[in-house]
Write an enzyme that holds these catalytic residues in place. Structure first.
Site, PDB file in Angstrom:
ATOM      1  N   TYR A  43       0.830  -1.205   0.000  1.00  0.00           N
ATOM      2  CA  TYR A  43       0.000   0.000   0.000  1.00  0.00           C
ATOM      3  C   TYR A  43       0.874   1.268   0.000  1.00  0.00           C
ATOM      4  O   TYR A  43       0.408   2.339  -0.337  1.00  0.00           O
ATOM      5  CB  TYR A  43      -0.854   0.055   1.271  1.00  0.00           C
ATOM      6  CG  TYR A  43      -2.129  -0.769   1.272  1.00  0.00           C
ATOM      7  CD1 TYR A  43      -2.384  -1.765   0.331  1.00  0.00           C
ATOM      8  CD2 TYR A  43      -3.091  -0.532   2.249  1.00  0.00           C
ATOM      9  CE1 TYR A  43      -3.557  -2.505   0.372  1.00  0.00           C
ATOM     10  CE2 TYR A  43      -4.276  -1.260   2.299  1.00  0.00           C
ATOM     11  CZ  TYR A  43      -4.511  -2.245   1.364  1.00  0.00           C
ATOM     12  OH  TYR A  43      -5.678  -2.966   1.423  1.00  0.00           O
ATOM     13  N   GLY A  44       2.113   1.096   0.465  1.00  0.00           N
ATOM     14  CA  GLY A  44       2.963   2.261   0.791  1.00  0.00           C
ATOM     15  C   GLY A  44       3.189   3.241  -0.333  1.00  0.00           C
ATOM     16  O   GLY A  44       3.457   4.409  -0.087  1.00  0.00           O
ATOM     17  N   CYS A  74      -1.372  -1.293  10.348  1.00  0.00           N
ATOM     18  CA  CYS A  74      -0.650  -0.859   9.152  1.00  0.00           C
ATOM     19  C   CYS A  74      -0.557   0.659   9.243  1.00  0.00           C
ATOM     20  O   CYS A  74      -1.577   1.341   9.355  1.00  0.00           O
ATOM     21  CB  CYS A  74      -1.443  -1.273   7.911  1.00  0.00           C
ATOM     22  SG  CYS A  74      -0.803  -0.636   6.361  1.00  0.00           S
ATOM     23  N   ASN A  75       0.661   1.170   9.222  1.00  0.00           N
ATOM     24  CA  ASN A  75       0.828   2.625   9.339  1.00  0.00           C
ATOM     25  C   ASN A  75       0.264   3.350   8.133  1.00  0.00           C
ATOM     26  O   ASN A  75      -0.316   4.424   8.252  1.00  0.00           O
ATOM     27  CB  ASN A  75       2.315   2.964   9.481  1.00  0.00           C
ATOM     28  CG  ASN A  75       2.831   2.607  10.849  1.00  0.00           C
ATOM     29  OD1 ASN A  75       2.749   3.399  11.770  1.00  0.00           O
ATOM     30  ND2 ASN A  75       3.332   1.393  11.003  1.00  0.00           N
ATOM     31  N   THR A  76       0.460   2.741   6.957  1.00  0.00           N
ATOM     32  CA  THR A  76       0.008   3.409   5.739  1.00  0.00           C
ATOM     33  C   THR A  76      -1.512   3.570   5.763  1.00  0.00           C
ATOM     34  O   THR A  76      -2.035   4.650   5.476  1.00  0.00           O
ATOM     35  CB  THR A  76       0.457   2.588   4.503  1.00  0.00           C
ATOM     36  OG1 THR A  76       1.851   2.291   4.655  1.00  0.00           O
ATOM     37  CG2 THR A  76       0.239   3.350   3.232  1.00  0.00           C
ATOM     38  N   CYS A 193       6.645   1.265  10.258  1.00  0.00           N
ATOM     39  CA  CYS A 193       5.984   0.382   9.296  1.00  0.00           C
ATOM     40  C   CYS A 193       6.007  -0.978   9.962  1.00  0.00           C
ATOM     41  O   CYS A 193       7.054  -1.409  10.475  1.00  0.00           O
ATOM     42  CB  CYS A 193       6.747   0.351   7.974  1.00  0.00           C
ATOM     43  SG  CYS A 193       6.174  -0.968   6.871  1.00  0.00           S
ATOM     44  N   THR A 194       4.865  -1.636   9.979  1.00  0.00           N
ATOM     45  CA  THR A 194       4.770  -2.876  10.761  1.00  0.00           C
ATOM     46  C   THR A 194       5.566  -4.027  10.139  1.00  0.00           C
ATOM     47  O   THR A 194       5.735  -5.068  10.769  1.00  0.00           O
ATOM     48  CB  THR A 194       3.295  -3.268  10.961  1.00  0.00           C
ATOM     49  OG1 THR A 194       2.642  -3.341   9.683  1.00  0.00           O
ATOM     50  CG2 THR A 194       2.586  -2.251  11.832  1.00  0.00           C
TER      51      THR A 194
END
Ligand code: DGL
Length: 279
Positions: A43-44, A74-76, A193-194
């Site tokens: 996704y990043g 998810c950070n994104t 970011c995981t």
């Protein structure tokens, strides 16, 4: 009245399993339902609109499965989709359900780790571009300077199990060098970011010894424990039979082969086709 159901844990792929690991360690009594959108990861590097659409589809899938609480591990997705989902979608589609992310709990804690008030953030291009970390950290620790470095190659390296070779060492050194050029007095670096905790030993090798390297999993797990205590009405809707279920939007065999690296125990996943699941 909704029935108790597992806590949903979502990531674009495998990274959220590093968070799930810590959730299971800290809160083993709950059931967890994991979804990796592997078919559409990473996704990043995708646009805000795309990450939002994909994440919303996945959140709706968790709701169909009965989950009352979903963690975007998810950070994104937390950076690009969470706020819109919380503010615009939930009131319409599921006012009693909750979706939480990983950025808020991390930014609430991070300033406590730094002596120099200089923190480095390593993340996907999407998370960096969203400015979520500098904005959120400023709310809790206005004195902290935040320096960010996008590491767009790291997720593909990790997802392809290429972390132990010269190629990955090159990119780790390159990105760390660039981060410390921006903030020379950084004493705390966050893996925002995981996926990145999988590469933490390799990253550690190229960090000055006195710099702390933080992963989010344990911080997020502690924050969830606190959240459940403060929200008994949500806690009551989280089932507790010690079950973990895994779903992927891509091939289950690939998922199972990779997932052990992230979750530290064998995983048997199920396939879900979001396009044909009523989304
Ligand atoms: N694990 C996700 C995160 O924490 C990103 C991986 C991706 O780019 O899909 O940001």
């Amino acid at each position: 009245m909704p029935q108790p159901a597992p806590i949903g844990v979502f990531d674009s792929g495998y990274g959220g399993l590093t968070v799930l690991r810590e959730l299971v360690n800290r809160l083993p009594q709950y059931d967890y339902l994991y979804l990796g959108d592997n078919a559409r990861s990473p996704y990043g590097t995708r646009s805000f609109e795309t990450v939002y659409q994909y994440t919303l589809e996945c959140v709706k899938w968790f709701f169909e499965k009965g989950c009352s609480l979903v963690i975007l591990a998810c950070n994104t997705a937390s950076a690009k989709a969470l706020r819109t989902i919380q503010q615009n979608d939930l009131p319409k589609i599921a006012p009693d359900k909750k979706v939480l992310g990983v950025i808020r709990p991390t930014t609430e804690a991070i300033g406590n780790y730094s002596q120099t008030n200089a923190v480095g953030i390593l993340a996907t291009s999407g998370t960096v571009a969203s400015q979520s970390y500098p904005i959120e950290i400023a709310k809790f620790f206005p004195e902290v300077e935040v320096y960010q470095e996008a590491c767009p190659i790291w997720v593909p390296l990790i997802e392809n199990n290429e972390i132990n070779n010269h190629g990955s060492a090159f990119f780790i050194r390159k990105n760390l060098h660039s981060l410390f050029q921006k903030g020379k007095n950084i004493d705390t670096v966050l893996l925002a970011c995981t996926h990145y905790p999988i590469m933490q030993d390799q990253i550690r090798e190229y960090l000055p010894v006195d710099v702390k390297l933080l992963s989010q999993g344990a911080i997020v797990a502690e924050s969830l424990a606190d959240y459940l205590q403060r929200h008994p009405e949500i806690e009551a809707l989280c089932s507790k039979t010690n079950k973990r279920e895994f779903y992927t939007t891509d091939a289950t065999e690939d998922f199972d082969n990779h997932a052990t690296l992230f979750f530290w125990e064998p995983v048997r996943s199920n396939h879900v086709d979001l396009e044909n699941s009523g989304q």
